[in-house]
Design an enzyme around this catalytic site. Sequence first.
Site, short mmCIF file in Angstrom:
data_model
loop_
_atom_site.label_atom_id
_atom_site.label_comp_id
_atom_site.label_asym_id
_atom_site.label_seq_id
_atom_site.Cartn_x
_atom_site.Cartn_y
_atom_site.Cartn_z
N TYR A 125 6.14 -7.80 -2.67
CA TYR A 125 5.59 -7.09 -1.94
C TYR A 125 5.82 -7.28 -0.49
CZ TYR A 125 1.04 -5.97 0.83
OH TYR A 125 0.13 -4.63 1.67
N SER A 149 2.07 -4.90 7.11
CA SER A 149 1.39 -6.09 6.62
C SER A 149 1.53 -7.78 7.22
CB SER A 149 1.17 -6.46 4.94
OG SER A 149 0.86 -7.44 4.83
#
Length: 231
Positions: free
Chosen positions: A147, A134
Amino acid sequence: MLEPDGRVAMVSGAARGIGRAVVLRLLQSGFAVSAGVRDRHDLPASNRLFTHRYDAEDPASADAWTAATAARFGRIDAIVAAAGINPVARLLDMDDSALDRLWTVNVKGPKHLVRAAWPHLVASGDGRVAILASLSGKRVANENMGYAASKFAAVALTHAIRREGWDHGIRATAICPGFVATDMTAQVTKQPRAEMSRPEDVAVLIETTLRLPAHAVVAELLVNCRLEPTL
């Protein structure tokens, strides 16, 4: 470019989102695909598609899925680790359960899967690995420290795979998109959904990394849907 015909790719998180888009793209391109799913799916029937239960939180699940894939197709040439979760784990949270799950699914999951498939990737001679990281693995842009930390680790895992597999012809790419219009971003309001990247477009980029020759592989692929000056 490597020709897809005869090559076998395992795709985790295949029931929805980017994983599902990757399965459809690879089938369209001529790959045989082993789709790892946790539960029900609506993937199309195809003699080049094999589905098997896969739970990223269970290392034994990776072993079982890999063995079943090898038994079905006789080879494994590529891994696309698209399974991931995004619960909120803030820096000052006293409860680390969300952080633990993030680490288990987003980092240990792909690590166990690649480890299980390693002998087959070596035997391929042109093994390819795409880890869905990501842009959160390149910068910390919100309160979800857990995250971001898991995706930073996913990028590091990708580089470790490249280093360990280089002499065997194995190449790995960290795929780092920003907002993608999937279930995971359904509650996002800071970016209009119509202006997010599409799963189908990310799937095209992933397919490209699986087909690039060993002397022209991208280590990290950053995918933006909006201007970020530092990226």
